[in-house]
Structure formats: structure tokens, C-alpha cells
Design a protein around this motif. Structure first.
Motif, mmCIF file in Angstrom:
data_model
loop_
_atom_site.group_PDB
_atom_site.id
_atom_site.type_symbol
_atom_site.label_atom_id
_atom_site.label_comp_id
_atom_site.label_asym_id
_atom_site.label_seq_id
_atom_site.Cartn_x
_atom_site.Cartn_y
_atom_site.Cartn_z
ATOM 1 N N HIS A 196 -0.153 -91.042 56.005
ATOM 2 C CA HIS A 196 0.551 -92.306 55.752
ATOM 3 C C HIS A 196 1.575 -92.567 56.858
ATOM 4 O O HIS A 196 1.711 -93.706 57.328
ATOM 5 C CB HIS A 196 1.249 -92.291 54.402
ATOM 6 C CG HIS A 196 2.026 -93.539 54.136
ATOM 7 N ND1 HIS A 196 1.439 -94.713 53.721
ATOM 8 C CD2 HIS A 196 3.348 -93.825 54.286
ATOM 9 C CE1 HIS A 196 2.349 -95.652 53.603
ATOM 10 N NE2 HIS A 196 3.521 -95.142 53.942
ATOM 11 N N LEU A 197 2.274 -91.533 57.267
ATOM 12 C CA LEU A 197 3.226 -91.686 58.364
ATOM 13 C C LEU A 197 2.515 -92.201 59.613
ATOM 14 O O LEU A 197 3.015 -93.112 60.294
ATOM 15 C CB LEU A 197 3.896 -90.343 58.658
ATOM 16 C CG LEU A 197 4.829 -90.303 59.873
ATOM 17 C CD1 LEU A 197 6.001 -91.262 59.714
ATOM 18 C CD2 LEU A 197 5.332 -88.875 60.116
ATOM 19 N N PHE A 236 4.214 -103.033 58.375
ATOM 20 C CA PHE A 236 5.233 -102.339 57.596
ATOM 21 C C PHE A 236 6.616 -102.930 57.827
ATOM 22 O O PHE A 236 7.443 -102.946 56.918
ATOM 23 C CB PHE A 236 5.200 -100.843 57.915
ATOM 24 C CG PHE A 236 4.094 -100.114 57.215
ATOM 25 C CD1 PHE A 236 4.268 -99.610 55.945
ATOM 26 C CD2 PHE A 236 2.862 -99.950 57.827
ATOM 27 C CE1 PHE A 236 3.238 -98.953 55.292
ATOM 28 C CE2 PHE A 236 1.823 -99.294 57.185
ATOM 29 C CZ PHE A 236 2.014 -98.804 55.909
ATOM 30 N N LYS A 237 6.846 -103.438 59.012
ATOM 31 C CA LYS A 237 8.132 -104.068 59.292
ATOM 32 C C LYS A 237 8.319 -105.307 58.430
ATOM 33 O O LYS A 237 9.409 -105.548 57.890
ATOM 34 C CB LYS A 237 8.228 -104.436 60.772
ATOM 35 C CG LYS A 237 9.580 -105.026 61.174
ATOM 36 C CD LYS A 237 9.631 -105.319 62.667
ATOM 37 C CE LYS A 237 10.989 -105.891 63.061
ATOM 38 N NZ LYS A 237 11.045 -106.176 64.528
ATOM 39 N N LEU A 248 -3.839 -100.509 52.743
ATOM 40 C CA LEU A 248 -2.586 -101.221 52.966
ATOM 41 C C LEU A 248 -2.327 -102.312 51.931
ATOM 42 O O LEU A 248 -1.192 -102.510 51.496
ATOM 43 C CB LEU A 248 -2.560 -101.836 54.373
ATOM 44 C CG LEU A 248 -2.597 -100.857 55.545
ATOM 45 C CD1 LEU A 248 -2.489 -101.615 56.860
ATOM 46 C CD2 LEU A 248 -1.483 -99.813 55.445
ATOM 47 N N TYR A 305 10.091 -101.953 55.924
ATOM 48 C CA TYR A 305 10.204 -100.536 56.243
ATOM 49 C C TYR A 305 10.799 -100.321 57.640
ATOM 50 O O TYR A 305 10.742 -101.205 58.494
ATOM 51 C CB TYR A 305 8.833 -99.858 56.174
ATOM 52 C CG TYR A 305 8.308 -99.740 54.766
ATOM 53 C CD1 TYR A 305 8.619 -98.636 53.970
ATOM 54 C CD2 TYR A 305 7.507 -100.740 54.221
ATOM 55 C CE1 TYR A 305 8.141 -98.537 52.682
ATOM 56 C CE2 TYR A 305 7.028 -100.646 52.920
ATOM 57 C CZ TYR A 305 7.347 -99.543 52.160
ATOM 58 O OH TYR A 305 6.881 -99.446 50.863
ATOM 59 N N ASN A 342 0.262 -99.386 62.366
ATOM 60 C CA ASN A 342 0.352 -100.739 61.815
ATOM 61 C C ASN A 342 1.817 -101.115 61.622
ATOM 62 O O ASN A 342 2.231 -101.621 60.577
ATOM 63 C CB ASN A 342 -0.402 -100.824 60.485
ATOM 64 C CG ASN A 342 -1.874 -100.552 60.649
ATOM 65 O OD1 ASN A 342 -2.663 -101.458 60.896
ATOM 66 N ND2 ASN A 342 -2.258 -99.286 60.511
ATOM 67 N N SER A 343 2.579 -100.887 62.671
ATOM 68 C CA SER A 343 4.034 -101.024 62.605
ATOM 69 C C SER A 343 4.490 -102.421 62.199
ATOM 70 O O SER A 343 5.408 -102.572 61.402
ATOM 71 C CB SER A 343 4.635 -100.654 63.963
ATOM 72 O OG SER A 343 6.030 -100.714 63.927
ATOM 73 N N LEU A 355 8.141 -94.518 48.761
ATOM 74 C CA LEU A 355 7.587 -95.817 49.106
ATOM 75 C C LEU A 355 8.140 -96.909 48.213
ATOM 76 O O LEU A 355 8.383 -96.707 47.024
ATOM 77 C CB LEU A 355 6.059 -95.778 48.990
ATOM 78 C CG LEU A 355 5.350 -94.741 49.858
ATOM 79 C CD1 LEU A 355 3.857 -94.782 49.593
ATOM 80 C CD2 LEU A 355 5.630 -94.994 51.325
ATOM 81 N N THR A 387 1.648 -95.880 59.404
ATOM 82 C CA THR A 387 2.808 -96.764 59.527
ATOM 83 C C THR A 387 3.118 -97.049 60.994
ATOM 84 O O THR A 387 3.589 -98.141 61.332
ATOM 85 C CB THR A 387 4.056 -96.165 58.851
ATOM 86 O OG1 THR A 387 4.446 -94.954 59.493
ATOM 87 C CG2 THR A 387 3.823 -95.913 57.376
ATOM 88 N N THR A 402 11.193 -99.315 61.342
ATOM 89 C CA THR A 402 10.258 -99.381 62.458
ATOM 90 C C THR A 402 10.314 -98.087 63.264
ATOM 91 O O THR A 402 11.346 -97.761 63.850
ATOM 92 C CB THR A 402 10.572 -100.572 63.384
ATOM 93 O OG1 THR A 402 10.510 -101.785 62.621
ATOM 94 C CG2 THR A 402 9.575 -100.647 64.526
#
Length: 437
Positions: A356-357, A367-368, A237, A372, A363-364, A13, A360, A374
Motif C-alpha cells: 500500500h505504501l 492520494f493527495k 483504489l 494524504y 499514485n501520489s 487509513l 501511494t 505527499t
């Protein structure tokens, strides 16, 4: 007992998420721990302590986070250990072990705070608060006659976690009394803070809009999922500190411990706090964040059977909502299951990484914005299927030799929609087998 359970887990991370440690353990952690045990048996005390302290080091991208530093002198070992807002300084002689953490100046503490700290002393097993005339400190002392790594671990963990907790608590509840010895904590980049602030504000707006539609169904249970999921999500988050963290955690604790008031009353209490968060300016929001080094995870490892039971019971509730056609609440419950587990349980590194995966993907967009990859496109509602399958395999790969029945399940997932994906993910997760070879 495997002492890794209390420290950390492997992660790539770029940011911290949740209250655990986002770092790697030393590749020779077990060897260092065993060397410590052997040195204690030989009464080689200083080397025993050094081996043990080095076993607690964690790493990011192969580099030491220097969450612990040591220095051996002729007849003693000095060390510094970091846990969030707390800096624990100690020294070891052949006869004894001493460590303390500065909390605040004695002259700053009023009667109410001193009473709070005295009450805290009754909650501790190994440590206690005292004054050296200038500072109020949390302190531990032990002789080394029968010391072992196991006996050392728990006192050191207790002082680290509680010094950090109480410094943040004082900052939140006794804000006119400045806490001391926090020069080691760092600032978070303003760009990241603005992303987090905007995410919180947008999430609150969406929550309030959703609450109107859910309340039309006259079910307090759906509103409970909505409000509590928001708090769990915010904690994981955004990882707020100080005032936000303590008020938020208190709201959560009060909700689940209150057996007197109705769900509607408790929902209103949580909603009222969420509206308080909405009123925060960016400047007020930003004061609740910092970066720091951590040595110990705050939660003990929960048995996987307990996690599996929680997931299974949650799937039963999801089926009920499906069968009664409350489709609008399903995305909320799918998020809630992951965030609740991440908040309330000390998780096996595999389970934590898998959850966590999942979040992500759920809540794409957030994270984008943090930079991170997508894995789920919210606009096209499409998955990066191969990348997801590979990530699941990568999470499990380091543990295959130890857990022979631990199998990657990427090819068993349902990629037709985010909801079906989440449902199939939980079904596979609860069937993980951690039988050791």
C-alpha cells in the motif's frame, strides 16, 4: 493457525482500499480467543461464544467499529454481525447456534434467481438458502456438543462472505429484484465520489493514449499489462461495489481462465469494458459505492513464499522489457505487480502495508486529492525520503518481537527515480524473512 490471518491488519487509513479490512484488531484478541476455547471446554457455552465474537471486533483510531454487537439474556446470547451489504443475525442457546442473513423477499425472486440460489447451495459447506415464507435467507445451524472457536469460525465466515457477495451479485445481475436489509450501509461523501470519478475518467484517457503508443510495438503482452493493471488499480483504489465490481471481477476472471482465445482477443474484451466505464455518468458511477462495516477478509492468507515467487518472476519480466528497451511499459508493470498481489492474494499485514505504501507513491496525485501526505512529488520527481524510511520502520515495528529476522529496508532503496525506487522496493520485499522466534 493464527486466526488473525483471516481478519484484519493495522492501518491508519482515512478511507477503505481493496477488499480487506482497513482496521485494527483488538489488543486482547488472542486472549479472548483463548478464553473462548477454555469456556467451550468447560461447557460454559454462552460465555464461550461471547468471548469468540468479541475477538472478531475491529477498531479505528482506538474506537470499536461495532462490526459485531452482542446481548446476553438469561438463557441465550443474541448477536448481530456486519459484512458489507449483509447483516447476519443470530442467537445461541446452551444446545445450539443459529444465524441467518436476509437476502430478498421471496415474492421478488423469479425462477432464474431461485435456480441460481439452489445451485449456490451445492457450493456451500456449512450454510444453505431457504425461505421463511416472507424472505429468502442464507442460514446456518450447529449444535454445541463439540463446538470450539475453530469450528465456529469457518461457518460464520462462510455465511458472512457469501451473503454479502450474493446480495451484490443480485443487485448487479437481477437489478429488477430489490435486495433487502441494507439499511445499515452508509453513503459516501459526494466530494470523495467525484474525486474517484474524475480519477477513473482521467486514468481511462491516459490509458487510451498509452495504448496507441504500445500497440505500435506489436506486442499484446504490454497491452495486457496496461488493461489489467487499470482494472486492478480501479478495484484497489476506488473499491466499487455492485455492478462495477461484479462486471470488473468477471472480466478479470475470464481473462485468466480463457485458454482458447488469443491475448489480442482478450485485450479487446477488456478494452471494450473499459470504454463502457468511460461512458458512465457521475450519477451512474455513484450508485456503485457505499460504506459499510466488515468482519472477515475475503481471501485466505497466502504463504509468503508464493508472494516472493510472484515478485521474483515479475522482476524477470521487467528486466526483459528493460533489456529490449521497452521503457514506456515499465511504469505500468511496476504498478501491476503491487495491484495484482493486492487483488489476488491474502497478504501478511506487513506485506499488505508495504505494498500500500508503494502504490501511494505510484499514485501520489490521487492520494493527495484524498488528503494524504505527499511522499512523492510528481512534478519535481522528488521523494520524502526520511518519511518513507520512517513509515517502513513503523510498519515492521509491531512484528519485530515475533519475527527476529524481519528488518526495515528503507535505507537500501534507490531514490533516484520512481522506477528505480519501485524496482529496489520489490527486490527488498521478496527477501523479507518471516522466520518466527
Amino acid at each position: 493457525m493464527n486466526w488473525l490471518h483471516f481478519f484484519t491488519d493495522k492501518s491508519d487509513l482515512l478511507h477503505s482500499f481493496g477488499r480487506g479490512i482497513n482496521a485494527d484488531i483488538a489488543s486482547n484478541e488472542e486472549g479472548l480467543f483463548n478464553k473462548s476455547y477454555e469456556a467451550f471446554e468447560k461447557k460454559d457455552v454462552l460465555n464461550a461464544y461471547e468471548y469468540f465474537l468479541k475477538s472478531l471486533l475491529n477498531y479505528s483510531n482506538g474506537d470499536s467499529n461495532e462490526n459485531i454487537t452482542t446481548k446476553i439474556l438469561e438463557d441465550r446470547l443474541e448477536f448481530t454481525l456486519f459484512q458489507g451489504s449483509a447483516r447476519i443475525c443470530g442467537y445461541i442457546t446452551h444446545e445450539s447456534f443459529h444465524a441467518d442473513a436476509i437476502i430478498l423477499k421471496e415474492s421478488s425472486a423469479d425462477v432464474a434467481l431461485k435456480r441460481y440460489l439452489l445451485e449456490r447451495n451445492y457450493q456451500f459447506t456449512y450454510s444453505n438458502y431457504l425461505s421463511d415464507g416472507e424472505f429468502i435467507k442464507l442460514k446456518i445451524y450447529h449444535d454445541n456438543i463439540t463446538m470450539t472457536p475453530q469450528k465456529l469460525f469457518f461457518p460464520l465466515r462462510e455465511i458472512a462472505l457469501n451473503a454479502d457477495y450474493d446480495k451484490e451479485y443480485i443487485r448487479s445481475e437481477f437489478f429488477h429484484m430489490p435486495i433487502e436489509d441494507i439499511e445499515h450501509i452508509g453513503l459516501i461523501d459526494e466530494k470523495e465520489l467525484r474525486i474517484k470519478y474524475e480519477f477513473m475518467q482521467k486514468s481511462i484517457e491516459e490509458l487510451l493514449e498509452k495504448a496507441v503508443t504500445l500497440s505500435m510495438n506489436d506486442t499484446s503482452g504490454m497491452l495486457s499489462f496496461l488493461y489489467l493493471n487499470f482494472l486492478f488499480k480501479l478495484d484497489y483504489l476506488l473499491v466499487p461495489k455492485y455492478d462495477i465490481y461484479h462486471k470488473m471481477s468477471r472480466k478479470i476472471q475470464e481473462y485468466f481462465s480463457d485458454d482458447i482465445n488469443t491475448p489480442d482477443f482478450k485485450n479487446d474484451e477488456v478494452k471494450e469494458y473499459i470504454l463502457e466505464l468511460q461512458k458512465l455518468t457521475f450519477e451512474e458511477f455513484a450508485q456503485n459505492f457505499y460504506s459499510a462495516k466488515y468482519t472477515f477478509n475475503p481471501s485466505d492468507r497466502a504463504p509468503f513464499e508464493e508472494i516472493a515467487t510472484f515478485v521474483n518472476e515479475s522482476l524477470v519480466k521487467i528486466r526483459w522489457y528493460k533489456n529490449n528497451r521497452y521503457y514506456q511499459v515499465l511504469p505500468i508493470v511496476y504498478e501491476y505487480v503491487a495491484f495484482y498481489a493486492l487483488y489476488n492474494y491474502g497478504l501478511h499485514p506487513v506485506v499488505k502495508a508495504l505494498l500500500h505504501l508503494l502504490v501511494t507513491l505510484q499514485n501520489s496525485a490521487f492520494f493527495k486529492t484524498l488528503g494524504y501526505e505527499t511522499l512523492y512529488d510528481e512534478e519535481s520527481k522528488s521523494f520524502s525520503k526520511k518519511a518513507i524510511i520512517n513509515k517502513i520502520e513503523d510498519i515492521m515495528e509491531p512484528y519485530k518481537n515475533r519475527f527476529k529476522l524481519l528488518k526495515p529496508f528503507g535505507n537500501e532503496l534507490n531514490f533516484t527515480s520512481l522506477g528505480e525506487f519501485s524496482n529496489s522496493f520489490y527486490v527488498q520485499l521478496k527477501h523479507l524473512d518471516f522466520t518466527e522466534n
